[in-house]
Design a protein around this motif. Structure first.
Motif, mmCIF file in Angstrom:
data_model
loop_
_atom_site.group_PDB
_atom_site.id
_atom_site.type_symbol
_atom_site.label_atom_id
_atom_site.label_comp_id
_atom_site.label_asym_id
_atom_site.label_seq_id
_atom_site.Cartn_x
_atom_site.Cartn_y
_atom_site.Cartn_z
ATOM 1 N N ASP A 585 55.948 75.105 88.617
ATOM 2 C CA ASP A 585 56.046 73.590 88.892
ATOM 3 C C ASP A 585 55.921 73.204 90.144
ATOM 4 O O ASP A 585 55.499 72.047 90.415
ATOM 5 C CB ASP A 585 57.690 73.314 88.552
ATOM 6 C CG ASP A 585 57.979 73.404 86.962
ATOM 7 O OD1 ASP A 585 57.231 73.116 86.200
ATOM 8 O OD2 ASP A 585 59.186 73.244 86.523
ATOM 9 N N PHE A 586 56.067 74.055 91.328
ATOM 10 C CA PHE A 586 55.770 73.811 92.591
ATOM 11 C C PHE A 586 54.372 73.851 92.831
ATOM 12 O O PHE A 586 54.019 73.033 93.565
ATOM 13 C CB PHE A 586 56.638 74.619 93.521
ATOM 14 C CG PHE A 586 58.249 74.065 93.579
ATOM 15 C CD1 PHE A 586 58.513 73.406 94.626
ATOM 16 C CD2 PHE A 586 59.124 74.745 92.975
ATOM 17 C CE1 PHE A 586 59.877 72.885 94.529
ATOM 18 C CE2 PHE A 586 60.273 74.451 92.962
ATOM 19 C CZ PHE A 586 60.851 73.431 93.727
ATOM 20 N N GLN A 588 51.939 73.214 90.633
ATOM 21 C CA GLN A 588 51.303 72.255 89.883
ATOM 22 C C GLN A 588 51.676 70.922 90.208
ATOM 23 O O GLN A 588 51.327 70.067 89.580
ATOM 24 C CB GLN A 588 51.481 72.672 88.404
ATOM 25 C CG GLN A 588 50.829 74.093 88.014
ATOM 26 C CD GLN A 588 51.141 74.285 86.724
ATOM 27 O OE1 GLN A 588 51.349 73.581 85.915
ATOM 28 N NE2 GLN A 588 50.723 75.533 86.464
ATOM 29 N N GLY A 589 52.651 70.806 91.124
ATOM 30 C CA GLY A 589 53.033 69.227 91.586
ATOM 31 C C GLY A 589 53.883 68.598 90.792
ATOM 32 O O GLY A 589 54.105 67.556 90.881
ATOM 33 N N ARG A 590 54.835 69.547 90.380
ATOM 34 C CA ARG A 590 55.904 68.932 88.962
ATOM 35 C C ARG A 590 57.253 69.074 89.638
ATOM 36 O O ARG A 590 58.084 69.040 88.734
ATOM 37 C CB ARG A 590 55.436 69.595 87.571
ATOM 38 C CG ARG A 590 54.129 69.190 87.245
ATOM 39 C CD ARG A 590 54.309 69.853 85.744
ATOM 40 N NE ARG A 590 54.966 70.861 85.424
ATOM 41 C CZ ARG A 590 54.292 72.273 85.025
ATOM 42 N NH1 ARG A 590 53.008 72.124 84.934
ATOM 43 N NH2 ARG A 590 54.954 73.185 84.616
ATOM 44 N N PRO A 612 55.563 75.830 99.817
ATOM 45 C CA PRO A 612 55.532 75.145 98.473
ATOM 46 C C PRO A 612 56.960 74.640 98.284
ATOM 47 O O PRO A 612 56.949 73.684 97.466
ATOM 48 C CB PRO A 612 55.229 76.551 97.730
ATOM 49 C CG PRO A 612 54.400 77.403 98.600
ATOM 50 C CD PRO A 612 55.161 77.137 99.801
ATOM 51 N N ALA A 615 58.208 70.675 98.883
ATOM 52 C CA ALA A 615 58.147 69.599 98.171
ATOM 53 C C ALA A 615 59.353 68.790 97.635
ATOM 54 O O ALA A 615 59.467 67.506 97.126
ATOM 55 C CB ALA A 615 57.047 69.907 96.807
#
Length: 683
Positions: A585-586, A588-590, A612, A615
């Motif tokens: 999730d981190f 892939q920006g979720r 990472p 975020a």
């Protein structure tokens, strides 16, 4: 299959009989016959096509028995290959038919009977993964052509095979006049290698002479690409290598070679059929959705598996195979695969099966499209140009509509068909010849059935609410408790007390707290990876928040994962298990809105948290407790006065727990066993 004399002598034994094996220096195959016969070996191999049995009009040459002998083919003195010599014994089968009176003269009969006999004898050889067929032409002089008489033998040198291989040999003639002969033989195995179990460990005992230096390599055999080394050592025999049973994989192989210039390496894979190795492989195999139309099965070894789509109902029952079946295909590991022309839906899942058993199931679209929907899957079947039939996929099978059965789809059959014909269902897949799949929402039928009941309930609730307003000046609004999942590392009993204190303090707020310390029986029953994956998924589907507790040990292992890209975790590695769940999730920006990072005052510097994970919002407790509680409750915290009281109570519990976790007290890494039961309620 050349190898050094060192390894070959180990396999065949150290007795003088090994040296007595005949050595062939000729690199090509050869053939010879016994006295009186002449032989010719065709160049190269021929197709192995026995054909059907034919009847003979006269005497023919047929093989009667097979014998084998082990020899060594040694183009160089120390570069030998184990080879199987085949001896085929031959005899005359059948005789001349006596002609009817007046058909042929005596002179015409004598001409073929005084001629020599020529036959083509085929030798077929199989030793996985090798298959060969050699063709010998054998000529028998006329004087030996007597019915039923043994005429001699032919010798073929030779078929190469590996140590421990099972070889199968067939012999027949072309054309074939009788059932082919066959012989099966087991070649000598590596008797100097012994694999034994020692509790949870596996021992590799290498019975090599004391003065022999050799290289030893453990590696993963890859179907595609070069081998992946794991452990390499230079040793002097004998040696015992110990492996943990969780390290076993079907493609884990051993390679050995003498420490000599230009030595030949020999490889063998002793765990290909080991059930423990196959279980370990499925534990770390993962399905990954690369895009809306492609997926990939990641595993260190090649798996004999098939993949198919299925339909998962919200009741968590068995995933129903689609009708007609789709995507039934063999899998190539670590390679992208295309989905058929299927529209994405959260209830569509992917099943990986091996040996007729489902080994892995992932609903790849559930994370992006939300939780399962209460939809009915309709199957449109086409049997002609204008012939259509519709059935509803249910646990009991595909119910043809309309139907008098006592199933959910049968009760709503007319309404479902009406939606189908008026195109109110969503088409997921279509094939001009087979049919189509449609997802029909069921929510509206439930709403229609219960609309009156809901109206009555709403009226009662409104009346009760009005009475409460008359009785009190204000009404306490109890917000829906939000779920918070705490993920941490095992830094010792002291740190577990600190985590338990935080979990118990948060549970006194309008929060539903989940932490592994309170679910150890369930964690032990299902395994760490399955428990963390299920809790994360449930928390995010309920719009909850996942709290990552960073400690020095957690930061160190996160950095190791990010730098070295290690393999998937084992079933009892808690930190590695939840890392494998949340790290995608981190990356892939979720992570936004789903995760919160936390570290404790004095135990970690904020710059130590891996990049990472920054975020997500990051808080230090208890110094930044107000902002942390506000994020946990989704911005719906209580009034300022009440929030201050809650902050003070939680901070008091954390300060007390932090005092017992200072390095001077020794409680951070050591200490007595701690019972992770619920803390007393906060006053």
């Amino acid at each position: 299959m050349p190898m050094s004399w060192f390894l070959l002598s180990l396999a065949l034994g150290r007795s003088p009989a090994v040296v007595s094996l005949e050595r062939l220096v000729e690199p090509q195959d050869t053939a010879r016959c016994s006295l009186g016969l002449s032989c010719h070996l065709w160049d190269g191999d021929v197709l192995c096509l026995p054909g059907s049995i034919e009847s003979a009009s006269g005497p023919v040459l047929v093989p009667t028995s097979l014998q084998t002998e082990l020899v060594l083919r040694c183009p160089q003195e120390t570069d030998c290959a184990l080879c199987v010599r085949v001896v085929v014994h031959l005899a005359i089968h059948g005789g001349w038919e006596e002609p009817e009176e007046g058909e042929q003269s005596d002179l015409e009969l004598q001409e073929p009977r005084n001629a020599s006999l020529l036959a083509q004898v085929v030798l077929s050889f199989q030793a996985y993964p090798t298959t060969r067929c050699a063709l010998l032409e054998v000529q028998v002089p006329a004087v030996l052509v007597q019915p039923g008489q043994s005429v001699g033998s032919a010798v073929f040198d030779c078929f190469e095979a590996g140590l421990g291989a099972e070889v199968r040999i067939w012999s027949y003639t072309q054309p074939r006049y009788q059932k082919e002969l066959n012989l099966t033989q087991q070649l000598p195995a590596l008797s100097w290698l012994n694999v034994s179990a020692d509790g949870d460990n596996v021992r590799l005992v290498l019975d090599v002479s004391e003065e022999q230096d050799f290289g030893f390599l453990l590696y993963w055999d890859q179907v595609q690409g070069p081998l992946k080394p794991w452990r390499h050592k230079n040793l002097t025999g004998p040696q015992t290598i110990t492996l943990n049973h969780t390290d076993l994989l079907p493609c884990l192989c051993i390679q050995m070679w003498p420490l000599e210039p230009d030595s030949v390496r020999t490889s063998f894979c002793p765990f290909r059929e080991d059930p423990r190795a196959h279980r370990n492989l499925w534990h770390i195999a993962r399905l990954q959705l690369l895009s809306s139309g492609t997926w990939q099965l990641n595993a260190p070894c090649s798996l004999p598996a098939k993949v198919a789509l299925c339909w998962q109902a919200p009741d968590q029952g068995p995933c129903q195979p689609l009708v007609p079946p789709m995507l039934q295909e063999n899998v190539t590991m670590n390679k992208p695969h295309e989905f058929p022309l299927v529209r994405s839906h959260p209830n569509l899942c992917v099943q990986v099966s091996s040996w007729e058993k489902v080994q892995l199931q992932e609903c790849l679209w559930a994370d992006s499209l939300g939780p399962f929907k209460d939809d009915m899957l309709l199957v449109e079947m086409r049997t002609g140009a204008n012939n259509k039939s519709v059935c509803a996929l249910e646990p009991s099978g595909c119910t043809v509509l309309p139907s008098n059965a006592s199933t959910r789809a049968a009760h709503l059959g007319e309404q479902l068909l009406q939606d189908f014909w008026t195109h109110q269902c969503v088409q997921l897949w279509n094939d001009d010849d087979l049919g189509a799949l449609w997802a029909c929402p069921m929510d509206k039928y439930i709403h229609k059935r219960w609309v009156l009941v809901w109206l009555v309930c709403l009226l009662l609730v409104a009346a009760l609410f009005f009475l409460l307003l008359l009785k009190k000046d204000r009404v306490k609004a109890v917000p829906r408790a939000r779920t918070a999942l705490l993920l941490h590392s095992a830094d010792g009993a002291g740190y577990e007390r600190l985590v338990g204190a935080l979990a118990s303090a948060l549970s006194q707020l309008p929060l539903r707290v989940a932490v592994d310390l309170w679910s150890r029986r369930e964690l032990s029953a299902h395994g760490a990876l399955a428990w963390f994956h299920g809790q994360r998924r449930r928390t995010l589907q309920e719009d909850g928040v996942v709290v990552l507790l960073f400690s020095p040990a957690a930061v160190a292992q996160c950095q190791q994962w990010l730098q070295h890209q290690t393999v998937e975790p084992g079933p009892h590695d808690a930190l590695a298990s939840w890392l494998s769940c949340v790290l995608p999730d981190f990356l892939q920006g979720r992570a936004a809105g789903r995760y919160v990072g936390v570290y404790f005052d004095g135990l970690l510097h904020p710059d130590a948290v891996p990049t990472p994970f920054r975020a997500a919002p990051l808080f230090s407790l208890p110094s930044q407790l107000p902002g942390f509680l506000d994020v946990l409750q989704g911005g719906c915290a209580a009034r300022p006065g009440r929030l201050a009281n809650r902050v003070e109570r939680v901070a008091q519990v954390l300060r007390s727990a932090l005092d017992s976790c200072t390095p001077d007290s020794g409680a951070l890494g050591f200490g007595e066993a701690w019972d992770p039961g619920p803390y007393p309620a906060l006053e």
